[in-house]
Design an enzyme around this catalytic site. Structure first.
Site, PDB file in Angstrom:
ATOM      1  N   HIS A  33       0.793  -1.240   0.000  1.00 47.14           N
ATOM      2  CA  HIS A  33       0.000   0.000   0.000  1.00 47.14           C
ATOM      3  C   HIS A  33       0.818   1.278   0.000  1.00 47.14           C
ATOM      4  O   HIS A  33       0.264   2.359  -0.115  1.00 47.14           O
ATOM      5  CB  HIS A  33      -0.926   0.023   1.226  1.00 47.14           C
ATOM      6  CG  HIS A  33      -0.172   0.266   2.511  1.00 47.14           C
ATOM      7  ND1 HIS A  33       0.448  -0.740   3.204  1.00 47.14           N
ATOM      8  CD2 HIS A  33       0.073   1.391   3.208  1.00 47.14           C
ATOM      9  CE1 HIS A  33       1.037  -0.235   4.284  1.00 47.14           C
ATOM     10  NE2 HIS A  33       0.830   1.061   4.300  1.00 47.14           N
TER      11      HIS A  33
HETATM   12  C1  UD1 Z   1      -1.649   6.024   5.505  1.00 44.58           C
HETATM   13  C2  UD1 Z   1      -0.267   6.487   5.971  1.00 44.58           C
HETATM   14  C3  UD1 Z   1       0.725   5.353   5.856  1.00 44.58           C
HETATM   15  C4  UD1 Z   1       0.239   4.111   6.567  1.00 44.58           C
HETATM   16  C5  UD1 Z   1      -1.163   3.742   6.082  1.00 44.58           C
HETATM   17  C6  UD1 Z   1      -1.668   2.621   6.942  1.00 44.58           C
HETATM   18  C7  UD1 Z   1       0.110   8.879   5.511  1.00 44.58           C
HETATM   19  C8  UD1 Z   1       0.870   9.846   4.696  1.00 44.58           C
HETATM   20  N1  UD1 Z   1       0.232   7.588   5.140  1.00 44.58           N
HETATM   21  O1  UD1 Z   1      -1.568   5.725   4.127  1.00 44.58           O
HETATM   22  O2  UD1 Z   1       1.958   5.742   6.441  1.00 44.58           O
HETATM   23  O3  UD1 Z   1       1.125   3.055   6.295  1.00 44.58           O
HETATM   24  O4  UD1 Z   1      -2.043   4.873   6.244  1.00 44.58           O
HETATM   25  O5  UD1 Z   1      -2.678   1.910   6.336  1.00 44.58           O
HETATM   26  O6  UD1 Z   1      -0.563   9.246   6.434  1.00 44.58           O
HETATM   27  N2  UD1 Z   1      -9.053   5.352   1.621  1.00 44.58           N
HETATM   28  C9  UD1 Z   1     -10.287   4.752   1.657  1.00 44.58           C
HETATM   29  N3  UD1 Z   1     -10.854   4.506   2.874  1.00 44.58           N
HETATM   30  C10 UD1 Z   1     -10.256   4.842   4.049  1.00 44.58           C
HETATM   31  C11 UD1 Z   1      -8.996   5.452   3.994  1.00 44.58           C
HETATM   32  C12 UD1 Z   1      -8.409   5.703   2.776  1.00 44.58           C
HETATM   33  O7  UD1 Z   1     -10.873   4.435   0.633  1.00 44.58           O
HETATM   34  O8  UD1 Z   1     -10.833   4.573   5.128  1.00 44.58           O
HETATM   35  C13 UD1 Z   1      -8.411   5.587   0.299  1.00 44.58           C
HETATM   36  C14 UD1 Z   1      -8.700   6.974  -0.271  1.00 44.58           C
HETATM   37  O9  UD1 Z   1      -8.808   6.858  -1.654  1.00 44.58           O
HETATM   38  C15 UD1 Z   1      -7.437   7.725   0.084  1.00 44.58           C
HETATM   39  C16 UD1 Z   1      -6.369   6.660  -0.009  1.00 44.58           C
HETATM   40  O10 UD1 Z   1      -6.999   5.473   0.441  1.00 44.58           O
HETATM   41  O11 UD1 Z   1      -7.198   8.820  -0.772  1.00 44.58           O
HETATM   42  C17 UD1 Z   1      -5.145   6.934   0.814  1.00 44.58           C
HETATM   43  O12 UD1 Z   1      -5.488   7.159   2.179  1.00 44.58           O
HETATM   44  P1  UD1 Z   1      -4.545   8.014   3.161  1.00 44.58           P
HETATM   45  O13 UD1 Z   1      -5.084   7.986   4.531  1.00 44.58           O
HETATM   46  O14 UD1 Z   1      -4.263   9.349   2.562  1.00 44.58           O
HETATM   47  O15 UD1 Z   1      -3.179   7.252   3.112  1.00 44.58           O
HETATM   48  P2  UD1 Z   1      -2.853   5.701   3.224  1.00 44.58           P
HETATM   49  O16 UD1 Z   1      -2.399   5.214   1.895  1.00 44.58           O
HETATM   50  O17 UD1 Z   1      -3.979   5.003   3.874  1.00 44.58           O
HETATM   51  N1  UDP Z   2      -3.619  -5.129   9.225  1.00 47.89           N
HETATM   52  C1  UDP Z   2      -4.925  -5.568   9.429  1.00 47.89           C
HETATM   53  N2  UDP Z   2      -5.662  -5.963   8.338  1.00 47.89           N
HETATM   54  C2  UDP Z   2      -5.162  -5.928   7.068  1.00 47.89           C
HETATM   55  C3  UDP Z   2      -3.827  -5.467   6.881  1.00 47.89           C
HETATM   56  C4  UDP Z   2      -3.091  -5.070   7.987  1.00 47.89           C
HETATM   57  O1  UDP Z   2      -5.400  -5.617  10.557  1.00 47.89           O
HETATM   58  O2  UDP Z   2      -5.890  -6.276   6.132  1.00 47.89           O
HETATM   59  C5  UDP Z   2      -2.829  -4.713  10.401  1.00 47.89           C
HETATM   60  C6  UDP Z   2      -1.512  -5.431  10.548  1.00 47.89           C
HETATM   61  O3  UDP Z   2      -1.671  -6.639  11.252  1.00 47.89           O
HETATM   62  C7  UDP Z   2      -0.667  -4.409  11.299  1.00 47.89           C
HETATM   63  C8  UDP Z   2      -1.197  -3.091  10.814  1.00 47.89           C
HETATM   64  O4  UDP Z   2      -2.467  -3.358  10.224  1.00 47.89           O
HETATM   65  O5  UDP Z   2      -0.908  -4.504  12.688  1.00 47.89           O
HETATM   66  C9  UDP Z   2      -0.266  -2.517   9.789  1.00 47.89           C
HETATM   67  O6  UDP Z   2      -0.866  -1.424   9.205  1.00 47.89           O
HETATM   68  P1  UDP Z   2      -0.563  -0.968   7.714  1.00 47.89           P
HETATM   69  O7  UDP Z   2       0.117  -2.046   6.973  1.00 47.89           O
HETATM   70  O8  UDP Z   2      -1.832  -0.422   7.187  1.00 47.89           O
HETATM   71  O9  UDP Z   2       0.395   0.294   7.962  1.00 47.89           O
HETATM   72  P2  UDP Z   2       1.955   0.446   8.285  1.00 47.89           P
HETATM   73  O10 UDP Z   2       2.297  -0.445   9.419  1.00 47.89           O
HETATM   74  O11 UDP Z   2       2.715   0.144   7.049  1.00 47.89           O
HETATM   75  O12 UDP Z   2       2.081   1.903   8.622  1.00 47.89           O
END
Ligand code: UD1
Ligand code: UDP
Length: 358
Positions: free
Chosen positions: A204
């Site tokens: 992601h």
């Molecule tokens: C964010 C964090 C990243 C973390 C990840 C965990 C930042 C810059 N990045 O990335 O470090 O690893 O969360 O999962 O904060 N979206 C949905 N539903 C939701 C949330 C997001 O559809 O509930 C979609 C939207 O299209 C959105 C995109 O995901 O634009 C990205 O979401 P965003 O929260 O900006 O960043 P993540 O990629 O989730």
């Molecule tokens: N995780 C979850 N369901 C999923 C994918 C990840 O519960 O489908 C959990 C995972 O076990 C870990 C956390 O989400 O505890 C990691 O988050 P993510 O990979 O979104 O973000 P990052 O750690 O890279 O910031």
């Protein structure tokens, strides 16, 4: 003590859970603010309820959007909440946009703040998470570092705040939830999987979802490897597959599912033969679960997982993914580095309760 935690994204809820439990156990007043960065039920509500987290006192409902909108709106709304609540300390978690907004607002309001998961660096300043970590570390009064590498990074950067090596809060989330997950989750049966007969994939990161080539490389590698792969897909990646019309490139051995709850995720991690990921949290959980990990990046903040042989960096090229898989498959018996054996929530609360801190 009045302790205010700000969270917004999935991994932050998981980091908050064991600390929240310790804060309540010790009789402190706890206030939880959810910025609403993640709002899908399976990224937010499910995780809150599985981890027994209280419903947040405030949900700012910020949602998705461009950086300026998202962080700007968080700053505006957080300022109001923090001014009204006047906490003794703000706890700030990880490296998301929520982390950045929290760091700026707390510093401007001169409220003491502690950064949980301080000092992590990958050396790539263009990465949003690296920028967020640097800002949070330099604006915080107290830095709770998970690893010796993180402590060294903070020393090198000469941060203003006081740094402590406390271990990783996610270890405690994992330790508490794993036995519950084993009892409750039926994901193995539901997806018709065999124990140690599938690969678990998560991807992601912004840098891995910017071009279709990365997905195509990973899909090609998976097709050649041939083993069943389970891919709980993050909404960001799902959106990119849709935009580039890549769904018809998905190999037949790849099972694409919605993001799973934390309990199902732990069971998938424990029962997979190999984990392929670009997630920070999942790299650590792979080590704790005893499953070999192939990280689809060129760098990692979690050097200790590499040093103990549980994780390797393979980037996102097809051949290096296949080679990495062949190298790691069947490995086990990793020795857990000492920093991942510490009880971080207890150590953090002990430090916060010491008279010289607050
Ligand atoms: C964010 C964090 C990243 C973390 C990840 C965990 C930042 C810059 N990045 O990335 O470090 O690893 O969360 O999962 O904060 N979206 C949905 N539903 C939701 C949330 C997001 O559809 O509930 C979609 C939207 O299209 C959105 C995109 O995901 O634009 C990205 O979401 P965003 O929260 O900006 O960043 P993540 O990629 O989730
Ligand atoms: N995780 C979850 N369901 C999923 C994918 C990840 O519960 O489908 C959990 C995972 O076990 C870990 C956390 O989400 O505890 C990691 O988050 P993510 O990979 O979104 O973000 P990052 O750690 O890279 O910031």
């Amino acid at each position: 003590m009045r302790i205010l935690s700000v969270v917004g994204a999935r991994p932050q809820f998981i980091k908050l859970a064991p600390l929240s439990r310790e804060i309540r156990k010790r009789g402190h007043e706890e206030i939880i603010v959810h910025t609403g960065q993640h709002y899908d039920i399976n990224l937010s509500d499910i995780i809150f309820s599985e981890l027994g987290l209280p419903v947040p006192h405030f949900n700012l409902g910020v949602g998705s959007g461009e950086f300026g909108y998202q962080v700007g709106r968080m700053i505006e709304l957080l300022e109001d909440v923090i001014m009204r609540i006047k906490p003794d300390i703000v706890l700030n978690y990880g490296d998301t946009n929520t982390t950045l907004a929290t760091a700026i607002v707390s510093a401007r309001l001169k409220i003491k703040q502690a950064h949980i998961e301080a000092g992590l660096r990958c050396g790539i300043k263009s990465m949003p998470e690296e920028q967020n970590r640097i800002a949070a570390d330099h604006l915080s009064n107290i830095l709770f570092a998970p690893t010796p590498t993180a402590i060294n990074n903070l020393k090198r950067e000469n941060v203003y705040g006081k740094a402590f090596l406390v271990g990783d809060v996610m270890v405690e989330s994992f330790r508490i939830a794993l036995p519950i997950a084993r009892g409750k989750s039926n994901i193995i049966q539901k997806l018709n999987l065999k124990k140690k007969g599938f690969i678990l994939l998560t991807i992601h990161r912004a840098e891995n979802t910017e071009t279709p080539e990365t997905f195509l490389n990973i899909f090609d590698a998976i097709r050649i490897i041939g083993e069943k792969v389970v891919f709980p897909i993050h909404p960001r990646s799902q959106e990119m597959l849709r935009i580039w019309n890549l769904n018809h490139y998905i190999p037949g051995n790849l099972i694409l599912v919605e993001p799973v709850g934390y309990l199902d995720m732990l069971v998938l991690e424990e029962n997979s033969s190999v984990i392929m990921t670009d997630s920070g949290g999942v790299q650590k959980e792979a080590l704790l679960a005893g499953t070999p990990c192939i990280t689809l990046r060129d760098v990692t903040e979690w050097i200790e997982t590499i040093d103990c042989g549980a994780n390797i960096l393979v980037g996102t090229k097809k051949d290096s993914i296949i080679k990495g898989y062949e190298r790691m498959k069947g490995k086990n018996g990793f020795s857990i580095p000492e920093c991942f054996t510490l009880n971080a929530p207890e150590l953090i609360l002990d430090i916060l309760e010491s008279p010289e801190i607050i």
